[in-house]
Design an enzyme around this catalytic site. Structure first.
Site, mmCIF file in Angstrom:
data_model
loop_
_atom_site.group_PDB
_atom_site.id
_atom_site.type_symbol
_atom_site.label_atom_id
_atom_site.label_comp_id
_atom_site.label_asym_id
_atom_site.label_seq_id
_atom_site.Cartn_x
_atom_site.Cartn_y
_atom_site.Cartn_z
ATOM 1 C CD GLU A 1 1.533 -1.388 4.552
ATOM 2 O OE1 GLU A 1 2.026 -0.972 5.618
ATOM 3 O OE2 GLU A 1 1.528 -0.709 3.503
ATOM 4 N N GLY B 1 6.043 -0.726 0.080
ATOM 5 C CA GLY B 1 6.894 0.451 0.286
ATOM 6 C C GLY B 1 7.363 0.533 1.727
ATOM 7 C CE LYS C 1 5.186 -1.710 5.054
ATOM 8 N NZ LYS C 1 4.920 -0.693 4.006
ATOM 9 N N GLY C 2 3.676 2.460 7.718
ATOM 10 C CA GLY C 2 2.412 2.865 8.309
ATOM 11 C C GLY C 2 1.985 4.267 7.944
ATOM 12 N N GLY C 3 2.822 4.931 7.124
ATOM 13 C CA GLY C 3 2.444 6.288 6.709
ATOM 14 C C GLY C 3 1.067 6.316 6.054
ATOM 15 C CB THR D 1 -0.908 -0.022 1.245
ATOM 16 O OG1 THR D 1 -1.781 -1.160 1.143
ATOM 17 C CG2 THR D 1 -1.742 1.245 1.350
ATOM 18 N N GLY D 2 0.414 2.280 -0.671
ATOM 19 C CA GLY D 2 1.156 3.544 -0.726
ATOM 20 C C GLY D 2 1.488 3.887 -2.169
ATOM 21 C CB SER D 3 2.779 7.012 -3.662
ATOM 22 O OG SER D 3 3.991 7.129 -2.933
#
Ligand code: DER
Length: 231
Positions: free
Chosen positions: A105, A84, A96-98, A28-30
């Site tokens: 995850e 990511g 992680k976790g932003g 997950t994420g950009s």
């Protein structure tokens, strides 16, 4: 050379690790978004994979790309997870976790034979902690849990403010699992391993964003090209 170009480059490099028939965890994420995007193109070209998304956000993206999806319960062992990270250090320890997806995850990453991080080279740090450490907590006892997190962190030499995450609209952020996320602005973490162990022992802590001994490799991309740490 934009950060987005670097993320795409790292994602493209990770795609080389995907073989037909693989069971994949989708991060997950950009940066992970680029990986899912590129994977979708390969699936359209006939690549046979089965995938478990790490968030409703990634699930929606994968569905739009007709990537075959399964639940973690129906595919409890995965071959490879690509995800990511907000920070990574020389020992491939991560924050992680932003994006608020750290619980799923970490479950998917630890159910995988290999977890590979894809990241813009700016995520590399000497010491973890400049990025506030996300912690997923139960709504019940939020204040008590925050107090315990603060006391636990201080015992490992980490101090700073703990802020319940809010949405852009100023409401409490709720994770896919119905929990809150608190962001711990501790600054440089003197002992991430000890902090991770102690956070996991707090009753109201569901999971935290320190990924220790989880990532097998980090594919880092920047203006100087791609660098791979670990294997
Ligand atoms: O929330 C997360 O764990 C994301 O994977 C995050 O760590 C990285 O997000 P980015 O690829 O958008 O920087």
């Amino acid at each position: 050379f934009s950060s987005d170009a670097a993320k795409r480059l790292a994602a493209a490099e990770a795609l080389k690790l995907v073989a037909p028939g693989m069971r994949l965890g989708l991060g997950t994420g950009s940066t992970a978004r680029h990986f899912v995007d590129l994977l979708g193109a390969r699936v359209a070209g006939g690549l046979d994979v089965i995938c478990v998304p790490t968030s409703e956000q990634t699930r929606a993206q994968a569905e739009q790309l007709f990537i075959p999806l399964a639940t973690i319960d129906s595919v409890p062992e995965l071959d490879l997870t690509v995800d990511g990270a907000d920070e990574f250090d020389a020992r491939l320890r991560l924050i992680k976790g932003g994006g608020g997806a750290l619980l799923r995850e970490k479950i998917v990453a630890t159910a995988s034979r290999r977890m590979i991080v894809i990241a813009d080279s700016s995520k590399q740090v000497k010491t973890l902690g400049a990025f506030p450490l996300p912690v997923e907590v139960t709504p019940f006892g939020l204040e008590v849990t925050c107090r315990m997190i603060r006391a636990t962190a201080e015992a490992t030499g980490a101090t700073g403010s703990i802020r319940p995450r809010q949405t852009a609209g100023g409401k409490a952020f709720i994770s896919d699992n119905g929990n809150y996320i608190v962001d711990c602005h501790f600054g440089a973490l003197p002992d991430p391993d000890e902090l991770a162990r102690r956070l996991s022992a707090i009753p109201g802590v569901v999971e935290h964003g320190l990924f220790i001994g989880v990532a097998k490799a980090v594919i880092s991309a920047g203006p100087e090209g791609v660098e791979i740490f670990g294997r």
